[in-house]
Scaffold this active site. Structure first.
Site, PDB file in Angstrom:
ATOM      1  CB  ILE A 145       7.740 -46.533 -15.980  1.00  8.42           C
ATOM      2  CG1 ILE A 145       8.246 -46.951 -14.589  1.00  8.42           C
ATOM      3  CG2 ILE A 145       6.542 -45.598 -15.866  1.00  8.42           C
ATOM      4  CD1 ILE A 145       8.991 -45.874 -13.828  1.00  8.42           C
ATOM      5  CB  SER A 160      10.554 -47.127 -24.049  1.00  6.19           C
ATOM      6  OG  SER A 160      10.551 -45.761 -24.348  1.00  6.19           O
ATOM      7  CG  ASN A 174      10.279 -37.369 -16.719  1.00  5.95           C
ATOM      8  OD1 ASN A 174      10.450 -36.153 -16.813  1.00  5.95           O
ATOM      9  ND2 ASN A 174      10.458 -38.026 -15.588  1.00  5.95           N
ATOM     10  CG  ASP A 229      22.603 -50.238 -10.562  1.00  7.82           C
ATOM     11  OD1 ASP A 229      22.427 -49.332 -11.404  1.00  7.82           O
ATOM     12  OD2 ASP A 229      22.448 -50.067  -9.345  1.00  7.82           O
ATOM     13  CB  ILE A 230      22.971 -48.500 -16.117  1.00  5.34           C
ATOM     14  CG1 ILE A 230      23.749 -48.051 -17.359  1.00  5.34           C
ATOM     15  CG2 ILE A 230      22.134 -47.367 -15.536  1.00  5.34           C
ATOM     16  CD1 ILE A 230      22.874 -47.754 -18.566  1.00  5.34           C
ATOM     17  CG  ASP A 252      14.981 -40.201 -14.709  1.00  2.95           C
ATOM     18  OD1 ASP A 252      16.090 -39.656 -14.607  1.00  2.95           O
ATOM     19  OD2 ASP A 252      13.925 -39.580 -14.957  1.00  2.95           O
TER      20      ASP A 252
END
Ligand code: AR6
Length: 160
Positions: A118, A115, A21, A7-8, A31
């Site tokens: 989603i 990318s 976005n 998990d970043i 995000d």
């Protein structure tokens, strides 16, 4: 360059990259996870940035994250590869590296698969672009994969 499965938001690196976005005001996927972990001060700083175009990137602090900084970039939405998606994804990696390289406090950086969630960019094609675009950088680069399947793609490309 190395690839890990993690998990970043848990990584203690100088900068993590956010697959944002164009509003830069949060969303789902990585995000959402980054905004939740960083706390509300992150969205306050993001409000001052005036959004971000596809293929570009902007820097903020990391607030409650273990990472000192977040580099927010906006990847292309995959539309059958007919809208410059490859070039725009490459531009995301390049712009993040450019921002990191000119910042004296940033030596290490971790990327998610921009990318590939989603926005539906094919993961194998995205991994090739990521590795190719990052390979000449002097930064300490981690490709942070959320799934084992994505980790396998990077490890094959990196010869690990
Ligand atoms: N750590 C590392 N990787 C993650 C994590 C995490 N915590 N969570 C998801 N991933 P996505 P996109 C992976 O959908 O495709 C948002 O709503 C995930 O498995 O987060 O660029 C934004 O606001 C995938 O491989 O980003 C935009 O509207 C990769 O991160 C839109 O989604 C990217 O998946 C951006 O879509």
């Amino acid at each position: 360059m190395k690839a890990i499965q993690a998990d970043i938001t848990t990584l203690k690196v100088d900068a993590i990259v956010n697959a944002a976005n164009s509003s830069l005001l949060g969303g789902g996927g990585v995000d959402g996870a980054i905004h939740r972990a960083a706390g509300p001060d992150l969205v306050h700083e993001c409000r001052l940035l005036g959004g971000c175009k596809t293929g570009k990137a902007k820097l903020t602090k990391g607030y409650n994250l273990p990472a000192k900084y977040v580099i927010h970039t906006v990847g292309p939405v995959w539309r059958e590869g007919l809208n410059n998606e490859d070039m725009l994804l490459e531009s995301c990696y390049r712009e993040c590296l450019r921002i990191a390289a000119k910042h004296p406090d940033i030596q290490s950086i971790a990327f998610p698969g921009i990318s590939t969630g989603i926005f539906a960019f094919p993961a194998d094609r995205a991994a090739k672009i990521a590795v190719e675009t990052c390979k000449d950088s002097d930064l300490d680069i981690t490709f942070c994969c959320f799934s084992k399947a994505h980790l396998d793609l990077y490890q094959a490309l990196l010869g690990e």
